[in-house]
Write an enzyme that holds these catalytic residues in place. Structure first.
Site, PDB file in Angstrom:
ATOM      1  N   HIS A 193      23.339 -32.254  -7.099  1.00  0.00           N
ATOM      2  CA  HIS A 193      21.742 -30.881  -7.541  1.00  0.00           C
ATOM      3  C   HIS A 193      22.779 -29.640  -6.696  1.00  0.00           C
ATOM      4  CE1 HIS A 193      19.218 -33.108 -10.384  1.00  0.00           C
ATOM      5  NE2 HIS A 193      20.439 -32.995 -10.754  1.00  0.00           N
ATOM      6  N   TYR A 251      16.243 -22.851  -9.682  1.00  0.00           N
ATOM      7  CA  TYR A 251      15.973 -24.177  -8.577  1.00  0.00           C
ATOM      8  C   TYR A 251      14.660 -24.191  -7.844  1.00  0.00           C
ATOM      9  CZ  TYR A 251      17.888 -28.650  -6.792  1.00  0.00           C
ATOM     10  OH  TYR A 251      17.047 -29.865  -6.294  1.00  0.00           O
ATOM     11  N   PHE A 262      11.896 -33.163  -3.674  1.00  0.00           N
ATOM     12  CA  PHE A 262      11.009 -32.682  -4.203  1.00  0.00           C
ATOM     13  C   PHE A 262      12.246 -31.353  -5.452  1.00  0.00           C
ATOM     14  CE2 PHE A 262      10.405 -28.751  -4.391  1.00  0.00           C
ATOM     15  CZ  PHE A 262       8.415 -28.179  -4.916  1.00  0.00           C
ATOM     16  N   GLU A 263      12.351 -31.378  -6.186  1.00  0.00           N
ATOM     17  CA  GLU A 263      12.665 -30.728  -7.301  1.00  0.00           C
ATOM     18  C   GLU A 263      11.839 -30.299  -8.207  1.00  0.00           C
ATOM     19  OE1 GLU A 263      16.354 -32.378  -8.769  1.00  0.00           O
ATOM     20  OE2 GLU A 263      17.634 -31.973  -7.180  1.00  0.00           O
ATOM     21  N   ILE A 264      11.755 -28.624  -8.156  1.00  0.00           N
ATOM     22  CA  ILE A 264      10.688 -27.704  -9.297  1.00  0.00           C
ATOM     23  C   ILE A 264      12.506 -27.118  -9.450  1.00  0.00           C
ATOM     24  CG2 ILE A 264       9.299 -26.371 -10.429  1.00  0.00           C
ATOM     25  CD1 ILE A 264       7.565 -26.846  -8.203  1.00  0.00           C
TER      26      ILE A 264
END
Ligand SMILES: Nc1nc2c(ncn2[C@@H]2O[C@H](COP(=O)(O)OP(=O)(O)OP(=O)(O)O)[C@@H](O)[C@H]2O)c(=O)[nH]1
Ligand SMILES: *[C@@H]1O[C@H](CO)[C@@H](O)[C@H](O)[C@H]1NC(C)=O
Ligand SMILES: *[C@@H]1O[C@H](CO)[C@@H](O)[C@H](O)[C@H]1NC(C)=O
Ligand SMILES: [Mg+2]
Length: 384
Positions: free
Chosen positions: A320, A226, A283-285
């Site tokens: 999350h 994450y 924003f998430e990678i």
């Protein structure tokens, strides 16, 4: 009254002006200023060729875009945007910046998801922003809408109370569908099944800095699950019973947490209470296989069964974040310091060397990292 002297002056002025006007059509002034020639060029009559600005420049002026991928390897990854057709302008803005700052060098595909079919304008305007593949997906109804087993009277009463209490999006049912979908369904969508990593993008965000490395490869090579850029506190009114349910789940499902998890990011008293810190999920990678894995799947199903996405207004950000912090090792959660990013009203602007390296256009002074409402110091503390 017009005196004879003034009359003569006026006539003189008219004569001089006429001379000027006529001289404009004289060849000696060049064709750019010749009225008759401009008329020809703009093609008023309709009988000549296309105006010059429509003629392409000769190829010798044009150099092809640089494609540089020094590692010459790519991750199994995609961008993903959840959006409505009406979000197109904001989607185009975000996508253009992601392409210019990063993806035109790397060419990762784009997946667009919507509970309604995307229209032709949406598809055209997104497709023309990238050389990479684009995919448009419809969300299955059962993954989006409020399930039948939710007691609508109870859900409605909750929405009305939140409107009265001025909770942001408190009265919105679509917002709740969106939060539940992002929490537990997007990674199971048909179009994402074939990917391991994703970069979530929202409409109307900004990317400030050039990124000359591949963040997906960082995730893959360093075994991260994450990645975030901004973290902050959740509104208490949206999650009254969330932490109690998390604790119930952990009690019923022992053994899912690795020893070196990031509980300390979430709780200041060893898990008794939630400090409301979360990673800002616009924003998430992340690693899709992590969400699809046993621990998080069980966790989501448990939370979903409690109905809190509708009886309260649980956000995908805390869900999350709690999942990642509890079921991954703390070193698998990555702060993408080099990615200058803004989603209203907060931004992460890289500082010092990272700022100049990325040729960032944000002001270093406008940076949320250690503002009082940021949780980055708690993330730092995990490693101190
Ligand atoms: N298809 C679809 N997408 C939605 C819907 N509601 C929100 N989204 C998308 O879900 C994401 C989050 O929604 P936002 O409205 O940005 O929510 P937010 O970031 O909490 O709030 P703001 O950006 O401040 O409005 C964005 O990518 C939206 O485009 C919806 O009803 N349908
Ligand atoms: C203006 O255009 C005419 C006709 O195309 C051409 O013969 C003439 O040389 C041009 N004059 C100048 C100054 O470019
Ligand atoms: C990409 O990742 C998905 C999910 O882990 C996997 O099913 C698929 O086989 C991978 N594709 C490649 C080319 O490695
Ligand atoms: Mg948003």
């Amino acid at each position: 009254m017009m005196t004879p002297m003034r009359y003569v002056l006026l006539v003189l002025i008219i004569i001089i002006s006429l001379h000027y006007i006529l001289s404009f059509s004289h060849e000696g002034y060049g064709n750019a200023t010749s009225l008759s020639n401009i008329r020809d060029q703009l093609h008023f009559g309709g009988e000549k060729g296309a105006p010059p600005y429509k003629t392409p420049l000769p190829d010798e002026y044009i150099h092809p875009p640089k494609v540089a991928n020094p590692l010459e390897r790519k991750a199994n990854a995609t961008f993903v945007i959840l959006a409505r057709n009406s979000d197109i302008q904001g989607v185009a803005m975000s996508m253009k910046q992601a392409e210019d700052r990063f993806n035109k060098e790397f060419n990762y595909p784009w997946v667009f998801l919507n509970e309604e079919p995307f229209n032709d304008e949406f598809k055209k305007r997104t497709r023309e922003l990238t050389d990479a593949e684009v995919h448009y997906g419809l969300i299955p109804k059962e993954d989006w809408f409020q399930p039948d087993w939710i007691d609508e009277d109870r859900a409605k009463a909750a929405r009305e109370k939140m409107v009265k209490d001025n909770v942001i999006y408190g009265g919105s049912l679509p917002y709740r569908n969106m939060c539940r979908f992002n929490s537990g369904f997007f990674y199971r969508h048909e179009l994402l099944k074939n990917y391991r990593y994703y970069w979530r993008v929202e409409p109307n965000v900004q990317f400030f800095c050039d990124l000359h490395y591949d963040p997906f490869l960082v995730m893959q090579d360093q075994n991260k699950v994450y990645g975030f850029t901004v973290s902050l506190y959740e509104y208490a009114a949206t999650i009254p019973t969330l932490w109690q349910e998390v604790k119930n789940f952990l009690k019923e499902n022992p053994g899912l947490m690795p020893g070196d998890n990031a509980m300390k990011f979430l709780s200041d008293d060893g898990g008794e209470t939630y400090n409301r810190c979360h990673f800002w999920s616009n924003f998430e990678i992340g690693d899709l296989d992590f969400w699809r894995g046993e621990a998080y799947s069980k966790f989501f199903d448990y939370l979903d069964s409690k109905g809190g996405f509708y009886y309260e207004r649980w956000g995908d950000a805390p869900v999350h974040s709690i999942g990642a912090a509890l079921f991954a090792r703390k070193d698998q959660i990555h702060f993408f310091n080099d990615i200058g990013y803004r989603h209203e009203p907060f931004q992460h602007c890289p500082q010092g060397e990272a700022h100049s390296k990325g040729k960032c256009w944000c002001s270093e002074k406008d940076n949320f990292d250690y503002q009082w409402y940021s949780c980055l110091k708690r993330y730092d503390a995990l490693f101190q």
